[in-house]
Design an enzyme around this catalytic site. Structure first.
Site, PDB file in Angstrom:
ATOM      1  N   HIS A  49     -15.263  11.700   2.644  1.00  7.51           N
ATOM      2  CA  HIS A  49     -13.876  12.185   2.629  1.00  7.51           C
ATOM      3  C   HIS A  49     -13.760  13.653   2.251  1.00  7.51           C
ATOM      4  CE1 HIS A  49     -12.130   8.292   3.454  1.00  7.51           C
ATOM      5  NE2 HIS A  49     -12.846   7.751   2.485  1.00  7.51           N
ATOM      6  N   ARG A  74     -23.122  10.610  -0.577  1.00  8.89           N
ATOM      7  CA  ARG A  74     -22.440   9.634   0.282  1.00  8.89           C
ATOM      8  C   ARG A  74     -22.196  10.262   1.646  1.00  8.89           C
ATOM      9  NH1 ARG A  74     -16.692   6.525  -0.811  1.00  8.89           N
ATOM     10  NH2 ARG A  74     -15.829   8.657  -0.721  1.00  8.89           N
ATOM     11  N   ASP A  88     -34.540  14.187   3.995  1.00  4.53           N
ATOM     12  CA  ASP A  88     -35.433  15.330   4.163  1.00  4.53           C
ATOM     13  C   ASP A  88     -34.964  16.560   3.381  1.00  4.53           C
ATOM     14  OD1 ASP A  88     -37.264  13.978   5.681  1.00  4.53           O
ATOM     15  OD2 ASP A  88     -36.640  14.819   7.604  1.00  4.53           O
ATOM     16  N   GLU A 153     -16.079  -2.720   0.794  1.00  2.00           N
ATOM     17  CA  GLU A 153     -14.679  -2.320   0.643  1.00  2.00           C
ATOM     18  C   GLU A 153     -13.772  -2.906   1.730  1.00  2.00           C
ATOM     19  OE1 GLU A 153     -14.812   1.955   0.793  1.00  2.00           O
ATOM     20  OE2 GLU A 153     -16.485   1.912   2.202  1.00  2.00           O
ATOM     21  N   ASP A 179     -10.244   1.660  -0.357  1.00  2.00           N
ATOM     22  CA  ASP A 179     -10.232   0.962   0.927  1.00  2.00           C
ATOM     23  C   ASP A 179     -10.032  -0.537   0.747  1.00  2.00           C
ATOM     24  OD1 ASP A 179     -10.708   2.711   3.354  1.00  2.00           O
ATOM     25  OD2 ASP A 179     -12.232   3.473   2.007  1.00  2.00           O
TER      26      ASP A 179
END
Length: 255
Positions: A49, A74, A88, A153, A179
């Site tokens: 987000h 995230r 990586d 969620e 959510d």
């Protein structure tokens, strides 16, 4: 050089103390570095987000690296190709949103591990994670330092919660209040009694099957309640909200 140990994963496994974290959504390395020195156990760099991409996440990983805090990333989605890039550049712990089945969780586990036990692409010579091959045994040691947190969620995710938590290689299950409240018909009201009852039950289900539970709450009483239920990793604030409140309070004192 030796591979960096995943202290967050070790702490979850030991169960000695709940890990307290802060959400980073300002997408800025200076803000990330300021928060890194605050004393939290972990920081969540949000690419779902917040306006982050791989390069801005990299800058924040570099900014917090000198501090005794563990960065969690995230991504916007649990895509195998994106997971490869994030690992990586040096992320060891990922929180994947919108996980709804054990099959999806198993794919995510595989995406975070090198063959033959996984499907992570091999390109350590190009990777910050291996210090560009200065960590000579990186390919053989990396799998053990990867930590996968899956975010449940949705109604379907709740239905499959026990199976998701039981997947080998899932190190923690994070309940997403925002959510989830929307999925339950209470958009914008994660504190609604029905939502809270569902969250409490979900935490109990995760723990009853031997899983590790986590959550985010900016309400102190609520966060302490989740800790009392046995949550092992809890985020207790968001950088943007902290800045918003502090600046608004200061302005209100003089206007």
């Amino acid at each position: 050089m030796e591979i960096k140990l995943n202290t967050f994963k070790a702490a979850l496994k030991s169960g000695s103390r709940a890990q307290i974290g802060l959400w980073l959504g300002l997408a800025d390395p200076i803000c990330a570095e300021i928060c890194a020195g605050a004393g939290f156990d972990w920081l969540l760099i949000d690419g779902e987000h917040a306006p982050n991409d791989v390069r801005s996440i990299l800058a924040q990983l570099q900014a917090v690296a000198p501090y005794p805090v563990h960065p969690i990333v995230r991504p916007v989605a649990g895509e195998v190709q994106l997971i490869k890039q994030l690992l990586d550049i040096g992320a060891q712990t990922l929180l994947i949103p919108m996980v709804e089945s054990a099959e999806q969780a198993r794919l995510l586990v595989a995406a975070m591990r090198y063959p033959p036990v996984g499907i992570r692409g091999v390109g350590a010579a190009l990777a910050r994670a291996s210090q560009w091959n200065r960590i000579s045994n990186y390919l053989h040691e990396a799998n053990s330092q990867m930590c996968l947190l899956v975010q449940v969620e949705t109604r379907l995710g709740l239905k499959n919660l026990d199976a998701i938590a039981a997947v080998e290689g899932v190190d923690g299950v994070f309940i997403g209040p925002s959510d989830l409240s929307a999925a339950l018909g209470h958009l914008g009201k994660p504190g609604h009694p029905d939502v809270q009852q569902t969250i409490d039950h979900a935490i109990q289900r995760i723990r009853s099957c031997g899983g590790i539970a986590g959550i985010l709450s900016t309400d102190e009483a609520q966060a302490r309640h989740y800790l009392s239920l046995g949550c092992s990793f809890v985020a207790v604030g968001l950088d943007g909200n902290l800045l918003m409140k502090a600046t608004q309070d200061l302005a209100n004192k003089f206007k």
